[in-house]
Design an enzyme around this catalytic site. Structure first.
Site, mmCIF file in Angstrom:
data_model
loop_
_atom_site.group_PDB
_atom_site.id
_atom_site.type_symbol
_atom_site.label_atom_id
_atom_site.label_comp_id
_atom_site.label_asym_id
_atom_site.label_seq_id
_atom_site.Cartn_x
_atom_site.Cartn_y
_atom_site.Cartn_z
ATOM 1 N N HIS A 62 0.843 -1.199 0.000
ATOM 2 C CA HIS A 62 0.000 0.000 0.000
ATOM 3 C C HIS A 62 0.872 1.240 0.000
ATOM 4 O O HIS A 62 2.087 1.164 0.163
ATOM 5 C CB HIS A 62 -0.958 -0.005 1.190
ATOM 6 C CG HIS A 62 -0.295 0.103 2.535
ATOM 7 N ND1 HIS A 62 0.586 -0.823 3.025
ATOM 8 C CD2 HIS A 62 -0.421 1.046 3.514
ATOM 9 C CE1 HIS A 62 0.976 -0.476 4.232
ATOM 10 N NE2 HIS A 62 0.387 0.660 4.559
ATOM 11 N N HIS A 88 1.388 3.886 1.930
ATOM 12 C CA HIS A 88 1.846 4.677 3.078
ATOM 13 C C HIS A 88 3.357 4.822 2.939
ATOM 14 O O HIS A 88 4.059 3.864 2.585
ATOM 15 C CB HIS A 88 1.475 3.977 4.400
ATOM 16 C CG HIS A 88 0.082 4.315 4.844
ATOM 17 N ND1 HIS A 88 -0.659 3.516 5.675
ATOM 18 C CD2 HIS A 88 -0.700 5.412 4.565
ATOM 19 C CE1 HIS A 88 -1.846 4.081 5.882
ATOM 20 N NE2 HIS A 88 -1.888 5.228 5.232
ATOM 21 N N ASP A 93 5.959 4.869 4.743
ATOM 22 C CA ASP A 93 6.939 3.973 5.363
ATOM 23 C C ASP A 93 7.112 2.664 4.580
ATOM 24 O O ASP A 93 8.072 1.940 4.786
ATOM 25 C CB ASP A 93 6.567 3.682 6.830
ATOM 26 C CG ASP A 93 5.130 3.244 7.015
ATOM 27 O OD1 ASP A 93 4.262 3.730 6.268
ATOM 28 O OD2 ASP A 93 4.868 2.411 7.903
ATOM 29 N N HIS A 94 6.190 2.377 3.664
ATOM 30 C CA HIS A 94 6.290 1.134 2.884
ATOM 31 C C HIS A 94 6.853 1.357 1.485
ATOM 32 O O HIS A 94 7.157 0.389 0.787
ATOM 33 C CB HIS A 94 4.918 0.455 2.785
ATOM 34 C CG HIS A 94 4.437 -0.068 4.117
ATOM 35 N ND1 HIS A 94 4.385 -1.410 4.399
ATOM 36 C CD2 HIS A 94 4.040 0.581 5.241
ATOM 37 C CE1 HIS A 94 3.955 -1.576 5.640
ATOM 38 N NE2 HIS A 94 3.743 -0.380 6.176
ATOM 39 N N HIS A 105 -7.138 -2.001 5.610
ATOM 40 C CA HIS A 105 -6.312 -0.984 6.254
ATOM 41 C C HIS A 105 -7.000 0.364 6.065
ATOM 42 O O HIS A 105 -8.078 0.442 5.485
ATOM 43 C CB HIS A 105 -4.920 -1.045 5.614
ATOM 44 C CG HIS A 105 -3.864 -0.268 6.323
ATOM 45 N ND1 HIS A 105 -3.769 -0.206 7.693
ATOM 46 C CD2 HIS A 105 -2.818 0.466 5.846
ATOM 47 C CE1 HIS A 105 -2.723 0.546 8.016
ATOM 48 N NE2 HIS A 105 -2.138 0.973 6.909
ATOM 49 N N ASP A 121 -0.036 -4.049 5.944
ATOM 50 C CA ASP A 121 -0.778 -3.475 7.074
ATOM 51 C C ASP A 121 -2.245 -3.850 6.953
ATOM 52 O O ASP A 121 -2.878 -3.586 5.927
ATOM 53 C CB ASP A 121 -0.661 -1.944 7.066
ATOM 54 C CG ASP A 121 0.735 -1.486 7.443
ATOM 55 O OD1 ASP A 121 1.617 -2.347 7.591
ATOM 56 O OD2 ASP A 121 0.933 -0.260 7.576
ATOM 57 N N HIS A 169 6.571 -5.481 11.865
ATOM 58 C CA HIS A 169 5.890 -4.198 11.808
ATOM 59 C C HIS A 169 5.466 -3.763 13.221
ATOM 60 O O HIS A 169 4.307 -3.487 13.507
ATOM 61 C CB HIS A 169 4.658 -4.313 10.877
ATOM 62 C CG HIS A 169 4.089 -3.000 10.442
ATOM 63 N ND1 HIS A 169 3.124 -2.342 11.166
ATOM 64 C CD2 HIS A 169 4.329 -2.228 9.360
ATOM 65 C CE1 HIS A 169 2.792 -1.233 10.543
ATOM 66 N NE2 HIS A 169 3.516 -1.132 9.443
HETATM 67 ZN ZN LIG Z 1 2.950 0.341 8.015
HETATM 68 ZN ZN LIG Z 2 -0.063 1.562 6.545
#
Ligand SMILES: [Zn+2]
Ligand SMILES: [Zn+2]
Length: 305
Positions: free
Chosen positions: A63, A65, A67-68, A140, A210, A268
């Site tokens: 996804h 976000h 941080d990914h 998520h 996530d 995570h």
């Molecule tokens: Zn995450």
């Molecule tokens: Zn996320």
């Protein structure tokens, strides 16, 4: 049997901690690398673990976000500087591709290799020579996906006694049968199942990204050998898990148990936990075959038979 290894490059959620980097997990098999999520700094860990920048490679993004995905640009740029020539395949929600393209245009980044974009959808999203990747929708705060890497079943074990009894001479015809192809001996067709044991199940690795635990994911991960599931929170912070659409360690363990997986690896972890000891303990009460990932952990995925 080829090695199938899983490298945990980053095991934190949202923000890095002293000991944990942002999410990235790599599978290495026969010189090929499958990277799942690409948190900031993934390229440095790629180099550190000797994963190689010019291998056959597939990137699966769960996804969008930051941080990914924030590590993607750096990884691609370094691959270009290393004169990568092989095509790189990226499977992701389609919005990723516009973001990457725009950023590369603004920064005048030219790549030395082609990137093949695949928009993620439910079902098989990539077929390799002897493995495939399936995807399923996760749950998520934004559009998010889970993946399963699975080897295709291999032909069963060859039985030389049976082959000799059927009058098949040792040599080329044995190899053909071992590969699952029928042969003709003295005018008679011999089928592989006459000399092979039952097909051997391939190895498999699941990756949640996530998500909240869902029935869809329990079905999707049914029977995988190694399941890597997010467990951002301990049960004490279950309200945060619900609010922020993540899972707790016991929820991950319950899903692993219900799905009948071989082994569970938690990852995570929220920055609020210095060490994931409590989370591991909570999960093991439900599913004893659980490990907590840490940055730098490398796991072998054993064969099923
Ligand atoms: Zn995450
Ligand atoms: Zn996320």
């Amino acid at each position: 049997m080829t090695n199938l290894e899983v490298f945990f490059l980053g095991t934190s959620s949202a923000t890095p901690t002293k000991n944990r980097s942002l999410p990235a997990v790599a599978i290495r098999r026969e010189g090929q690398v499958i990277l799942m999520d690409c948190g900031e700094g993934a390229q440095a860990r790629f180099v550190k673990f000797g994963l190689g920048l010019n291998r056959e490679m597939l990137i699966l993004i769960t996804h969008l976000h930051g941080d990914h995905v924030n590590g993607l640009l750096g990884l691609l740029q370094t691959m270009g500087m290393s004169q990568r020539l092989r095509t790189l395949t990226i499977v992701a929600p389609k919005e990723l591709f516009g973001w990457l393209q725009t950023t590369m245009d603004v920064l005048h980044i030219g790549l030395t290799f082609d990137v093949s974009f695949v928009s993620v959808r439910s079902g098989v999203v990539f077929r390799g020579k002897d493995f495939r990747i399936r995807a399923a929708r996760a749950s998520h705060s934004i559009d998010s996906w889970s993946y399963v890497f699975e080897e295709l079943p291999r032909p069963g074990v060859f039985n030389p006694k049976k082959a000799l009894a059927l009058g098949i001479p040792e040599g080329k015809k044995w190899s053909s049968l071992q590969r699952g192809r029928s042969v003709v001996v003295k005018g008679e067709r011999i089928h592989p199942d006459q000399v092979l044991g039952p097909p051997r199940q391939g190895r498999s690795v699941g990756y949640s990204g996530d998500t909240r635990p869902t029935k869809t994911l329990t079905r999707f991960f049914h029977g995988v050998g190694l399941l890597i599931f997010e467990s951002t929170y301990s049960s004490k912070d279950a309200d945060k898990a619900v609010e922020r659409k993540h899972s707790t360690a016991p929820e991950a363990a319950q899903l692993a148990k219900d799905a009948g997986v071989g082994r569970l690896v938690l990852t995570h972890f929220s920055a609020r936990y210095q060490r994931p000891d409590t989370l591991l303990r909570e999960a093991r009460e439900i599913f004893p075959e659980t490990l907590a990932a840490r940055d730098g952990l490398v796991l072998d995925v054993p064969s099923v038979q």
